[in-house]
Scaffold this motif. Structure first.
Motif, short mmCIF file in Angstrom:
data_model
loop_
_atom_site.label_atom_id
_atom_site.label_comp_id
_atom_site.label_asym_id
_atom_site.label_seq_id
_atom_site.Cartn_x
_atom_site.Cartn_y
_atom_site.Cartn_z
N GLY A 75 68.04 60.40 72.50
CA GLY A 75 68.83 61.29 71.65
C GLY A 75 69.76 60.57 70.70
O GLY A 75 70.67 61.19 70.13
N GLN A 76 69.56 59.27 70.51
CA GLN A 76 70.41 58.48 69.62
C GLN A 76 69.80 58.41 68.23
O GLN A 76 68.60 58.19 68.07
CB GLN A 76 70.60 57.07 70.17
N LEU A 77 70.63 58.58 67.21
CA LEU A 77 70.21 58.59 65.83
C LEU A 77 70.65 57.31 65.14
O LEU A 77 71.81 56.89 65.27
CB LEU A 77 70.81 59.81 65.13
N SER A 78 69.74 56.67 64.39
CA SER A 78 70.10 55.44 63.68
C SER A 78 69.25 55.32 62.42
O SER A 78 68.18 55.92 62.32
CB SER A 78 69.88 54.21 64.57
N ILE A 79 69.73 54.54 61.47
CA ILE A 79 68.96 54.29 60.26
C ILE A 79 67.95 53.18 60.55
O ILE A 79 68.32 52.09 60.99
CB ILE A 79 69.87 53.87 59.09
N PHE A 80 66.67 53.47 60.32
CA PHE A 80 65.64 52.46 60.51
C PHE A 80 65.48 51.61 59.25
O PHE A 80 65.35 50.39 59.33
CB PHE A 80 64.31 53.12 60.85
N MET A 81 65.52 52.25 58.07
CA MET A 81 65.23 51.51 56.85
C MET A 81 65.93 52.11 55.64
O MET A 81 65.87 53.32 55.42
CB MET A 81 63.72 51.49 56.60
N GLU A 82 66.61 51.27 54.90
CA GLU A 82 67.16 51.65 53.59
C GLU A 82 66.13 51.27 52.52
O GLU A 82 65.19 50.52 52.79
CB GLU A 82 68.46 50.89 53.34
N ASN A 83 66.33 51.78 51.31
CA ASN A 83 65.40 51.48 50.22
C ASN A 83 63.95 51.66 50.67
O ASN A 83 63.13 50.75 50.62
CB ASN A 83 65.62 50.05 49.71
N ALA A 84 63.67 52.88 51.13
CA ALA A 84 62.41 53.18 51.79
C ALA A 84 61.36 53.76 50.85
O ALA A 84 60.46 54.48 51.29
CB ALA A 84 62.66 54.17 52.94
N GLY A 85 61.46 53.43 49.56
CA GLY A 85 60.45 53.88 48.61
C GLY A 85 60.47 55.36 48.31
O GLY A 85 59.48 55.91 47.86
N ARG A 86 61.60 55.99 48.58
CA ARG A 86 61.69 57.46 48.46
C ARG A 86 60.59 58.13 49.29
O ARG A 86 59.95 59.09 48.86
CB ARG A 86 61.57 57.90 47.01
N SER A 87 60.39 57.59 50.48
CA SER A 87 59.29 58.08 51.32
C SER A 87 59.45 59.54 51.67
O SER A 87 60.55 60.05 51.89
CB SER A 87 59.19 57.25 52.60
N ASN A 88 58.32 60.21 51.74
CA ASN A 88 58.25 61.62 52.08
C ASN A 88 57.54 61.74 53.43
O ASN A 88 58.15 61.52 54.46
CB ASN A 88 57.51 62.37 50.97
N GLY A 89 56.26 62.06 53.44
CA GLY A 89 55.52 62.16 54.69
C GLY A 89 55.31 60.81 55.35
O GLY A 89 55.10 59.79 54.68
N LEU A 90 55.36 60.79 56.70
CA LEU A 90 55.13 59.59 57.50
C LEU A 90 54.09 59.87 58.57
O LEU A 90 53.90 61.02 58.98
CB LEU A 90 56.42 59.15 58.20
N TYR A 91 53.44 58.81 59.02
CA TYR A 91 52.52 58.96 60.16
C TYR A 91 52.32 57.58 60.79
O TYR A 91 52.15 56.58 60.08
CB TYR A 91 51.17 59.51 59.72
N PHE A 92 52.36 57.50 62.13
CA PHE A 92 52.13 56.24 62.81
C PHE A 92 50.63 55.99 62.99
O PHE A 92 49.90 56.86 63.46
CB PHE A 92 52.80 56.24 64.19
N THR A 94 47.42 53.52 64.61
CA THR A 94 47.15 53.09 65.98
C THR A 94 47.75 51.73 66.30
O THR A 94 47.83 51.34 67.47
CB THR A 94 45.63 53.03 66.21
N LYS A 95 48.20 50.99 65.28
CA LYS A 95 48.82 49.69 65.49
C LYS A 95 50.34 49.77 65.54
O LYS A 95 51.01 48.74 65.59
CB LYS A 95 48.38 48.73 64.38
N GLY A 96 50.88 50.98 65.54
CA GLY A 96 52.32 51.15 65.62
C GLY A 96 53.04 50.91 64.32
O GLY A 96 54.25 50.65 64.32
N GLN A 97 52.33 51.00 63.21
CA GLN A 97 52.94 50.86 61.89
C GLN A 97 53.08 52.24 61.25
O GLN A 97 52.28 53.14 61.51
CB GLN A 97 52.06 49.97 61.00
N LEU A 98 54.08 52.36 60.40
CA LEU A 98 54.31 53.63 59.71
C LEU A 98 53.53 53.68 58.41
O LEU A 98 53.65 52.79 57.56
CB LEU A 98 55.81 53.80 59.39
N LEU A 99 52.73 54.72 58.25
CA LEU A 99 52.14 55.03 56.95
C LEU A 99 53.15 55.91 56.23
O LEU A 99 53.65 56.88 56.81
CB LEU A 99 50.81 55.75 57.11
N ALA A 100 53.47 55.57 54.98
CA ALA A 100 54.54 56.27 54.28
C ALA A 100 54.10 56.67 52.88
O ALA A 100 53.58 55.85 52.12
CB ALA A 100 55.78 55.39 54.20
N CYS A 101 54.32 57.93 52.55
CA CYS A 101 54.06 58.44 51.20
C CYS A 101 55.26 58.11 50.34
O CYS A 101 56.21 58.88 50.24
CB CYS A 101 53.81 59.94 51.24
#
Length: 298
Positions: A75-92, A94-101
């Motif tokens: 239940g802890q909230l934190s910033i993962f990434m600044e300057n995130a490309g104005r990302s919208n949709g995300l999806y993990f 199978t390798k544990g990487q974020l796909l980011a729109c």
């Protein structure tokens, strides 16, 4: 004679009763008993793109503020990434990487947990995308599907779509279109077995289901619901969760099961998360919420 008559009446009554339709059992709420929306925070400008990692942590975007946040299983909230490309949709993936729109520059990104970025798609035959919006990876083969609608951003100089608003497939580094007949495709999600894809045409207020062919193309387009959606998710029963004015839940046959009211002007997206994968995470305008469910995510 009297006994025979009684026997006949009893037999007739039983036969008639057997022909009567059995009443349907009352629908059990998909929300856990006594559960209510829990506010995570309302410090954001516009939340989007929730995505669950393998441990159940949820990552989501605050697009106008150009950040990706992490809500962990404690239940802890934190910033993962600044300057995130104005990302919208995300999806993990199978390798544990974020796909980011990442529609800051109209690109599709892959973000590792060390925050290194690889641009997967930057254009289509030299032309910019409109603004990738939502994304899903087929875990069975690594195919990536994403929608590319046009929404005017105040950080863009262009004032009209760069190209038609299509749905794309990225397979082995090659980009192809798989849906070209939608007005404004937005939310997208596929089934865990990789056989079915759901796409919301928010511009025409409809959501469709497709069969995913072995070559990655889509076929057998069918209307699921006469309702569009911003973001989407699925539960273990195959129910589809659409967003907009709250969260609307449909079964795979397109029957409306339940609506979850959210006290915000717009509910943008939704996913399952948490240690037990039964916590619904909802991004809605300036806020994010959780809701304990009777079902798990797929």
């Amino acid at each position: 004679m009297k006994n025979m008559l009684l026997l006949y009446i009893l037999s007739f009554s039983m036969a008639c009763g057997a022909n009567k339709p059995t009443p349907k059992a009352a629908t059990t709420s998909l929300v856990a008993d006594g559960a209510t929306l829990q506010l995570v925070s309302d410090q954001f400008k516009f939340t989007e793109g929730p995505a669950k990692d393998a441990a159940g942590n949820v990552f989501f975007t605050d697009q106008p503020n150009n950040r990706i946040w992490k809500y962990n299983t404690d239940g802890q909230l934190s910033i993962f990434m600044e300057n995130a490309g104005r990302s919208n949709g995300l999806y993990f993936n199978t390798k544990g990487q974020l796909l980011a729109c990442a529609d800051g520059n109209n690109e599709l990104w892959r973000i590792s947990m060390d925050k290194s970025v690889q641009v997967l798609v930057k254009d289509v035959s030299g032309e910019k995308l409109n603004g990738p919006n939502d994304v899903w990876e087929n875990a069975s083969n690594g195919d990536i599907y994403f929608t590319d609608p046009y929404y005017k951003r105040d950080y863009w100089t262009r004032t009209e779509p760069a190209r038609p608003q299509h749905v794309y497939l990225l397979r082995g580094g090659k980009l192809t279109t798989v849906a070209t007949d939608l007005v404004k495709p937005n939310g997208i999600i596929g089934t865990a077995d990789g056989k079915r894809l759901y796409i919301a045409d928010i511009g025409d207020n409809k959501t469709y289901t497709y069969t995913i062919e072995k070559n990655g193309s889509l076929s057998n387009k069918k209307l699921l619901a006469a309702q569009g959606s911003d973001g989407m998710t699925l539960d273990e029963r195959g129910n589809v969760y659409l967003t907009g004015k709250g969260v609307m839940i449909y079964n795979a046959q397109g029957e409306h099961l339940q609506t979850i009211t959210v006290p915000e002007n717009w509910t943008a997206n939704v996913c399952f998360g948490g240690v037990n994968n039964n916590q619904l995470f909802i991004t809605a305008s300036k806020s994010a919420y959780t809701l304990l469910m009777n079902v798990k995510g797929q």
